[in-house]
Motif scaffolding. Structure first.
Motif, PDB file in Angstrom:
ATOM      1  N   SER A 185      -8.232  -8.619  -8.562  1.00 32.92           N
ATOM      2  CA  SER A 185      -7.684  -8.831  -9.905  1.00 32.92           C
ATOM      3  C   SER A 185      -6.530  -7.891 -10.224  1.00 32.92           C
ATOM      4  N   HIS A 186      -6.109  -7.092  -9.266  1.00 30.47           N
ATOM      5  CA  HIS A 186      -5.016  -6.151  -9.490  1.00 30.47           C
ATOM      6  C   HIS A 186      -3.903  -6.353  -8.457  1.00 30.47           C
ATOM      7  N   LYS A 187      -2.715  -5.916  -8.833  1.00 32.14           N
ATOM      8  CA  LYS A 187      -1.615  -5.838  -7.869  1.00 32.14           C
ATOM      9  C   LYS A 187      -1.730  -4.499  -7.160  1.00 32.14           C
ATOM     10  N   ILE A 188      -1.850  -4.510  -5.848  1.00 32.98           N
ATOM     11  CA  ILE A 188      -1.974  -3.282  -5.061  1.00 32.98           C
ATOM     12  C   ILE A 188      -0.571  -2.846  -4.655  1.00 32.98           C
ATOM     13  N   GLY A 189      -0.204  -1.626  -5.015  1.00 30.19           N
ATOM     14  CA  GLY A 189       1.159  -1.152  -4.740  1.00 30.19           C
ATOM     15  C   GLY A 189       1.186   0.210  -4.095  1.00 30.19           C
ATOM     16  N   CYS A 190       0.397   0.398  -3.036  1.00 28.67           N
ATOM     17  CA  CYS A 190       0.324   1.697  -2.366  1.00 28.67           C
ATOM     18  C   CYS A 190       1.580   1.935  -1.534  1.00 28.67           C
ATOM     19  N   SER A 191       2.226   3.076  -1.734  1.00 29.20           N
ATOM     20  CA  SER A 191       3.463   3.406  -1.018  1.00 29.20           C
ATOM     21  C   SER A 191       3.250   4.426   0.089  1.00 29.20           C
ATOM     22  N   HIS A 192       2.019   4.903   0.266  1.00 26.27           N
ATOM     23  CA  HIS A 192       1.768   6.028   1.172  1.00 26.27           C
ATOM     24  C   HIS A 192       1.136   5.533   2.472  1.00 26.27           C
ATOM     25  N   PHE A 193       1.816   5.743   3.582  1.00 26.19           N
ATOM     26  CA  PHE A 193       1.350   5.206   4.857  1.00 26.19           C
ATOM     27  C   PHE A 193      -0.027   5.717   5.239  1.00 26.19           C
ATOM     28  N   ASP A 194      -0.272   7.015   5.046  1.00 27.22           N
ATOM     29  CA  ASP A 194      -1.541   7.579   5.501  1.00 27.22           C
ATOM     30  C   ASP A 194      -2.718   7.178   4.622  1.00 27.22           C
ATOM     31  N   ALA A 195      -2.467   6.534   3.490  1.00 33.07           N
ATOM     32  CA  ALA A 195      -3.533   5.864   2.754  1.00 33.07           C
ATOM     33  C   ALA A 195      -3.604   4.406   3.192  1.00 33.07           C
ATOM     34  N   PHE A 196      -2.467   3.762   3.290  1.00 30.58           N
ATOM     35  CA  PHE A 196      -2.410   2.347   3.654  1.00 30.58           C
ATOM     36  C   PHE A 196      -3.039   2.068   5.016  1.00 30.58           C
ATOM     37  N   ARG A 197      -2.913   2.996   5.948  1.00 29.08           N
ATOM     38  CA  ARG A 197      -3.434   2.742   7.292  1.00 29.08           C
ATOM     39  C   ARG A 197      -4.959   2.663   7.329  1.00 29.08           C
ATOM     40  N   THR A 225      -8.638  -1.992   4.742  1.00 29.84           N
ATOM     41  CA  THR A 225      -9.297  -2.963   5.615  1.00 29.84           C
ATOM     42  C   THR A 225      -8.278  -4.043   6.006  1.00 29.84           C
ATOM     43  N   ASP A 226      -8.595  -4.776   7.060  1.00 30.92           N
ATOM     44  CA  ASP A 226      -7.697  -5.847   7.506  1.00 30.92           C
ATOM     45  C   ASP A 226      -7.468  -6.874   6.407  1.00 30.92           C
ATOM     46  N   SER A 227      -8.490  -7.110   5.607  1.00 26.63           N
ATOM     47  CA  SER A 227      -8.366  -8.097   4.525  1.00 26.63           C
ATOM     48  C   SER A 227      -7.502  -7.582   3.377  1.00 26.63           C
ATOM     49  N   ALA A 228      -7.453  -6.265   3.205  1.00 23.02           N
ATOM     50  CA  ALA A 228      -6.715  -5.695   2.077  1.00 23.02           C
ATOM     51  C   ALA A 228      -5.235  -5.508   2.368  1.00 23.02           C
ATOM     52  N   ARG A 229      -4.870  -5.295   3.622  1.00 22.65           N
ATOM     53  CA  ARG A 229      -3.466  -4.981   3.930  1.00 22.65           C
ATOM     54  C   ARG A 229      -2.486  -6.028   3.429  1.00 22.65           C
ATOM     55  N   PRO A 230      -2.757  -7.330   3.629  1.00 29.05           N
ATOM     56  CA  PRO A 230      -1.788  -8.324   3.135  1.00 29.05           C
ATOM     57  C   PRO A 230      -1.654  -8.355   1.617  1.00 29.05           C
ATOM     58  N   LEU A 231      -2.627  -7.788   0.888  1.00 28.17           N
ATOM     59  CA  LEU A 231      -2.578  -7.779  -0.568  1.00 28.17           C
ATOM     60  C   LEU A 231      -1.651  -6.705  -1.115  1.00 28.17           C
ATOM     61  N   ASN A 232      -1.273  -5.740  -0.280  1.00 29.02           N
ATOM     62  CA  ASN A 232      -0.407  -4.647  -0.742  1.00 29.02           C
ATOM     63  C   ASN A 232       1.028  -5.143  -0.877  1.00 29.02           C
ATOM     64  N   VAL A 233       1.667  -4.804  -1.977  1.00 30.38           N
ATOM     65  CA  VAL A 233       3.047  -5.226  -2.206  1.00 30.38           C
ATOM     66  C   VAL A 233       3.968  -4.666  -1.135  1.00 30.38           C
ATOM     67  N   LEU A 234       3.701  -3.446  -0.696  1.00 31.64           N
ATOM     68  CA  LEU A 234       4.483  -2.782   0.334  1.00 31.64           C
ATOM     69  C   LEU A 234       3.702  -2.775   1.640  1.00 31.64           C
ATOM     70  N   GLN A 235       4.399  -2.639   2.738  1.00 31.80           N
ATOM     71  CA  GLN A 235       3.772  -2.511   4.053  1.00 31.80           C
ATOM     72  C   GLN A 235       4.294  -1.227   4.699  1.00 31.80           C
ATOM     73  N   PRO A 236       3.814  -0.064   4.250  1.00 31.84           N
ATOM     74  CA  PRO A 236       4.350   1.217   4.728  1.00 31.84           C
ATOM     75  C   PRO A 236       4.117   1.425   6.220  1.00 31.84           C
ATOM     76  N   THR A 237       5.064   2.082   6.850  1.00 34.09           N
ATOM     77  CA  THR A 237       4.943   2.511   8.241  1.00 34.09           C
ATOM     78  C   THR A 237       5.300   3.986   8.314  1.00 34.09           C
ATOM     79  N   ARG A 238       5.001   4.613   9.450  1.00 36.81           N
ATOM     80  CA  ARG A 238       5.392   6.015   9.613  1.00 36.81           C
ATOM     81  C   ARG A 238       6.911   6.136   9.526  1.00 36.81           C
ATOM     82  N   GLU A 239       7.627   5.162  10.081  1.00 39.69           N
ATOM     83  CA  GLU A 239       9.082   5.215  10.091  1.00 39.69           C
ATOM     84  C   GLU A 239       9.666   5.082   8.682  1.00 39.69           C
ATOM     85  N   SER A 240       8.991   4.311   7.822  1.00 40.57           N
ATOM     86  CA  SER A 240       9.512   4.111   6.470  1.00 40.57           C
ATOM     87  C   SER A 240       9.039   5.169   5.487  1.00 40.57           C
TER      88      SER A 240
END
Length: 283
Positions: free
Chosen positions: A153-165, A168-183
């Motif tokens: 029910s929320h927009k997930i907008g995590c910008s921090h790679f070490d939290a995003f990593r 869960t596999d099901s949650a990653r596509p729900l994040n507005v951003l797809q952070p990487t170590r490079e970014s």
């Protein structure tokens, strides 16, 4: 400019530092002897690699000479000549690339507008649609289905790679951003709890060049942020004395955002001090 400290002077600073560290770490060390785990207070020693005995060593920072300091002989990052210890310029030279990367990350974060709309949903995304939660000894406050509904029910907008990593596999596509170590230098921003908690990590990675007073200020900030992080998480930690920040409600969101802003204000001068330290080392 170089500051020279007599043994009486620097050992007094070192003793005060050791007492401060021992007070900060007493609960963790006692639990470690009992082989007990604490999901909030032990985090800084399970997630970050710096050990308690490393924190107990006092470091004055660059530009300081310590007279009659043979105990620093052989310690990484120091050179001792005729009993006088100071930071080893050769060690700084060897770590120039690492210092430069840390400086770029911290400076870009310092210059970026902080964001305050995430509501700590990264912790919820880490348990989304999975029976394998990170803190299995503690129940989910809303249960598995209730936790999943909050995520959905929320927009997930995590910008921090070490939290995003850890999503869960099901949650990653729900994040507005797809952070990487490079970014990371492009996305990291000063409103993020984990980015501000990580100031402790960067202060430790810059040791022994980081003055110990700055390291412990970052430690205390990270400790306090971790408390909010877990109070706003889906876990029920009432048995440990932690009242929940109910981010699924308007009142909880307001409480979380106010605390998040306060932590950003505490973090900014510490981040600036770390950037200035990097500049001094690289200069």
């Amino acid at each position: 400019m170089t500051l020279t400290l007599s043994r009486t002077e620097w050992s007094s600073y070192a003793d005060d530092h050791t007492r401060r560290v021992d007070a900060l770490l007493s609960g963790h060390l006692a639990r470690r002897k009992r082989r007990e785990a604490h999901p909030v207070e032990d985090f800084l020693f399970t997630y970050y690699p710096t050990r308690p005995n490393q924190l107990r060593v006092w470091h004055p920072g660059p530009g300081v000479r310590m007279l009659d300091a043979p105990e620093y002989d052989g310690r990484r990052g120091y050179v001792v000549v005729d009993g006088t210890a100071c930071v080893d310029p050769a060690e700084i030279e060897r770590r120039t690339d690492s210092i430069g990367w840390i400086r770029r990350l911290l400076a870009s974060t310092l210059d970026r507008q902080p964001q305050f709309g995430c509501f700590g949903l990264h912790e919820w995304a880490m348990v989304y649609r999975t029976p394998e939660v990170r803190h299995a000894a503690w129940p989910l406050r809303l249960g598995a289905e209730g936790t999943d509904r909050v995520v959905e029910s929320h927009k997930i907008g995590c910008s921090h790679f070490d939290a995003f990593r850890f999503f869960t596999d099901s949650a990653r596509p729900l994040n507005v951003l797809q952070p990487t170590r490079e970014s990371q230098p492009v996305l990291e921003q000063g409103g993020c709890l984990h980015a501000n908690m990580d100031l402790y990590k960067w202060a430790c990675k810059l040791m022994p060049f980081t003055p110990s007073s700055l390291v412990l200020s970052c430690f205390e900030l990270a400790r306090d942020i971790r408390t909010l992080d877990m109070r706003a998480s889906p876990y029920d930690l009432a048995a440990l004395g932690y009242s929940p920040v109910r981010i699924e409600t308007p009142e909880g969101k307001a409480e979380y955002t106010a605390a998040q802003r306060a932590f950003a204000d505490r973090a900014r001068p510490l981040r600036r001090q770390l950037v200035d330290l990097c500049d001094e080392l690289l200069g």
